[in-house]
Scaffold this motif. Sequence first.
Motif, PDB file in Angstrom:
ATOM      1  N   SER A  34      31.298  26.921  48.326  1.00 24.44           N
ATOM      2  CA  SER A  34      31.946  27.826  49.283  1.00 24.44           C
ATOM      3  C   SER A  34      30.988  28.289  50.377  1.00 24.44           C
ATOM      4  N   VAL A  35      29.831  27.630  50.483  1.00 25.20           N
ATOM      5  CA  VAL A  35      28.865  28.023  51.524  1.00 25.20           C
ATOM      6  C   VAL A  35      29.524  27.897  52.898  1.00 25.20           C
ATOM      7  N   GLY A  36      29.436  28.962  53.670  1.00 24.43           N
ATOM      8  CA  GLY A  36      30.064  29.024  54.991  1.00 24.43           C
ATOM      9  C   GLY A  36      31.295  29.927  54.987  1.00 24.43           C
ATOM     10  N   GLN A  37      31.908  30.096  53.806  1.00 24.52           N
ATOM     11  CA  GLN A  37      33.176  30.835  53.708  1.00 24.52           C
ATOM     12  C   GLN A  37      32.998  32.218  53.074  1.00 24.52           C
ATOM     13  N   GLU A  38      31.748  32.682  52.996  1.00 27.99           N
ATOM     14  CA  GLU A  38      31.451  33.911  52.248  1.00 27.99           C
ATOM     15  C   GLU A  38      32.179  35.152  52.755  1.00 27.99           C
ATOM     16  N   ALA A  39      32.382  35.227  54.079  1.00 24.69           N
ATOM     17  CA  ALA A  39      32.946  36.460  54.653  1.00 24.69           C
ATOM     18  C   ALA A  39      34.409  36.681  54.265  1.00 24.69           C
ATOM     19  N   VAL A  40      35.115  35.588  53.946  1.00 22.18           N
ATOM     20  CA  VAL A  40      36.568  35.725  53.748  1.00 22.18           C
ATOM     21  C   VAL A  40      36.889  36.627  52.540  1.00 22.18           C
ATOM     22  N   PRO A  41      36.457  36.267  51.324  1.00 26.86           N
ATOM     23  CA  PRO A  41      36.790  37.169  50.214  1.00 26.86           C
ATOM     24  C   PRO A  41      36.008  38.479  50.265  1.00 26.86           C
ATOM     25  N   THR A  42      34.823  38.442  50.880  1.00 28.82           N
ATOM     26  CA  THR A  42      34.010  39.669  50.903  1.00 28.82           C
ATOM     27  C   THR A  42      34.710  40.761  51.720  1.00 28.82           C
ATOM     28  N   GLY A  43      35.238  40.398  52.887  1.00 23.20           N
ATOM     29  CA  GLY A  43      35.909  41.393  53.730  1.00 23.20           C
ATOM     30  C   GLY A  43      37.188  41.919  53.104  1.00 23.20           C
ATOM     31  N   ILE A  44      37.854  41.086  52.305  1.00 23.28           N
ATOM     32  CA  ILE A  44      39.094  41.520  51.642  1.00 23.28           C
ATOM     33  C   ILE A  44      38.761  42.360  50.408  1.00 23.28           C
ATOM     34  N   CYS A  45      37.850  41.838  49.576  1.00 22.03           N
ATOM     35  CA  CYS A  45      37.545  42.523  48.312  1.00 22.03           C
ATOM     36  C   CYS A  45      36.845  43.864  48.536  1.00 22.03           C
ATOM     37  N   HIS A  58      33.986  30.213  43.638  1.00 21.14           N
ATOM     38  CA  HIS A  58      32.813  31.005  43.231  1.00 21.14           C
ATOM     39  C   HIS A  58      32.690  32.262  44.106  1.00 21.14           C
ATOM     40  N   HIS A  59      32.980  32.090  45.397  1.00 23.24           N
ATOM     41  CA  HIS A  59      32.847  33.244  46.314  1.00 23.24           C
ATOM     42  C   HIS A  59      33.895  34.320  46.027  1.00 23.24           C
ATOM     43  N   HIS A  60      35.100  33.904  45.606  1.00 18.53           N
ATOM     44  CA  HIS A  60      36.122  34.907  45.250  1.00 18.53           C
ATOM     45  C   HIS A  60      35.644  35.723  44.043  1.00 18.53           C
ATOM     46  N   CYS A  61      35.095  35.007  43.066  1.00 24.68           N
ATOM     47  CA  CYS A  61      34.667  35.659  41.815  1.00 24.68           C
ATOM     48  C   CYS A  61      33.529  36.647  42.071  1.00 24.68           C
ATOM     49  N   ILE A  62      32.558  36.231  42.878  1.00 26.48           N
ATOM     50  CA  ILE A  62      31.417  37.118  43.142  1.00 26.48           C
ATOM     51  C   ILE A  62      31.882  38.334  43.943  1.00 26.48           C
ATOM     52  N   ALA A  63      32.734  38.111  44.942  1.00 29.81           N
ATOM     53  CA  ALA A  63      33.227  39.240  45.744  1.00 29.81           C
ATOM     54  C   ALA A  63      34.044  40.206  44.888  1.00 29.81           C
ATOM     55  N   LYS A  64      34.663  39.713  43.809  1.00 31.79           N
ATOM     56  CA  LYS A  64      35.465  40.579  42.922  1.00 31.79           C
ATOM     57  C   LYS A  64      34.588  41.248  41.863  1.00 31.79           C
ATOM     58  N   GLN A  71      48.748  48.690  42.284  1.00 34.52           N
ATOM     59  CA  GLN A  71      47.866  47.517  42.297  1.00 34.52           C
ATOM     60  C   GLN A  71      48.278  46.507  43.370  1.00 34.52           C
ATOM     61  N   VAL A  72      47.252  45.814  43.858  1.00 31.68           N
ATOM     62  CA  VAL A  72      47.459  44.807  44.894  1.00 31.68           C
ATOM     63  C   VAL A  72      47.044  43.454  44.328  1.00 31.68           C
ATOM     64  N   SER A  73      47.783  42.417  44.692  1.00 30.49           N
ATOM     65  CA  SER A  73      47.486  41.065  44.232  1.00 30.49           C
ATOM     66  C   SER A  73      47.100  40.210  45.448  1.00 30.49           C
ATOM     67  N   VAL A  74      45.928  39.596  45.381  1.00 28.53           N
ATOM     68  CA  VAL A  74      45.444  38.775  46.503  1.00 28.53           C
ATOM     69  C   VAL A  74      45.273  37.339  46.034  1.00 28.53           C
ATOM     70  N   VAL A  75      45.869  36.409  46.771  1.00 24.59           N
ATOM     71  CA  VAL A  75      45.659  35.005  46.414  1.00 24.59           C
ATOM     72  C   VAL A  75      45.013  34.272  47.584  1.00 24.59           C
ATOM     73  N   PHE A  76      43.917  33.571  47.272  1.00 26.62           N
ATOM     74  CA  PHE A  76      43.232  32.742  48.258  1.00 26.62           C
ATOM     75  C   PHE A  76      43.681  31.294  48.051  1.00 26.62           C
ATOM     76  N   PHE A  77      43.845  30.581  49.141  1.00 25.85           N
ATOM     77  CA  PHE A  77      44.202  29.157  49.052  1.00 25.85           C
ATOM     78  C   PHE A  77      43.754  28.471  50.335  1.00 25.85           C
ATOM     79  N   GLY A  78      43.736  27.153  50.322  1.00 24.05           N
ATOM     80  CA  GLY A  78      43.221  26.413  51.469  1.00 24.05           C
ATOM     81  C   GLY A  78      44.303  26.015  52.463  1.00 24.05           C
ATOM     82  N   ASP A  79      43.852  25.434  53.576  1.00 28.92           N
ATOM     83  CA  ASP A  79      44.790  24.945  54.592  1.00 28.92           C
ATOM     84  C   ASP A  79      45.644  23.806  54.015  1.00 28.92           C
ATOM     85  N   GLY A  80      45.046  23.011  53.127  1.00 28.33           N
ATOM     86  CA  GLY A  80      45.812  21.935  52.489  1.00 28.33           C
ATOM     87  C   GLY A  80      46.935  22.509  51.650  1.00 28.33           C
TER      88      GLY A  80
END
Length: 325
Positions: free
Chosen positions: A43-54, A70-76, A139-148
Amino acid sequence: MPYGEINKQSLLWMYETMVTIRRFEEQSRREADAGKLRGMHSSVGQEAVPTGICAHLNEKDYVLGTHRSHHHCIAKGLDLGEMMAELLGKSTGTGKGKGGTMHIADIEKGMLGANGVVGSNIPVATGVALTAKVKGTDQVSVVFFGDGASSQGVLHESMNLAGIWKLPVIFVCENNRYAESTPFEYSVAGGSVSNRAEGYGIPGVSVDGQSILDMFEVGREAVARAREGEGPTLIEAQTYRYMGHFGADDPLGYRSEEEQQYYLDRDCIARARAHILDGSYADEEELDQIDASCLQAVSEATLYANESPFPDPQELTEDVYVSYG
Ligand SMILES: Cc1ncc(C[n+]2csc(CCOP(=O)(O)OP(=O)(O)O)c2C)c(N)n1
Ligand SMILES: [Mg+2]
């Protein structure tokens, strides 16, 4: 830990989180190159996305991820040692070593799971949000997913249900411009993911996913909206993965050096550092100390994981849903 606003505390937490993710990912790559794990999606390069949300979530809120999580898990807030142990298939891992890099979960911390099946967590997150609504929690539920994944039917069914029932779910598309080697321009009709929200009567936002300040801002609005019962938001974060799809592919086989450089020049960590220094929130020395402590934390996690035992072969069929023989 919900941070209400941009100040020294929130900025330093986000900087530390992003640097931790990057160091963790670099180390994961080394562990993969040494043959200790397979199928690792960086996830190198994408760190800001879950960090800003979490930055706006607490432990009771839920996050659901993808094969690249991995980045979602660390940000959580998951434990780095338990995560690295899971990657290496060790018994001390978050899933006792039976999930691996694509199936990290820690229910107590609200990380309901990374998931190797593209798009599959989108309806799960919607169901989780329905549970929160029926139970009357905030509670809030957040789901991350890709452009694909964004062109999978489940996103559209989920947005429809979330729209009519005003569910506290946030759909976050990490548009890193490729699904494996397929470019976004080729596979997404209409050229936008966020525009698709309009058809379901929910807000759709496109944001610079390499800007932690912008991610923090859209995260704040979407989380507040969900928590206050106003319903879902679709966020399309424009981001980029610096590495290949899973490590064994050469990204220059399907994208140009100029394009890569464009995104490298907008690196989320370098820009966060510059913003912190420009605004005198901290000085170079303080940031260097954070850098050093992140590296130390990842080193300790790696040592812990490497020294941990593999699961006992007799436990092979325990804690799994399906076993043969
Ligand atoms: C249902 C399903 N189809 C195909 C795959 C194979 N696959 C794994 S990752 C991937 C690309 C996903 O692209 P995207 O959603 O943009 O996420 P990214 O890898 O860019 O983070 C594909 C097709 C899969 N794992 N699951
Ligand atoms: Mg993608």
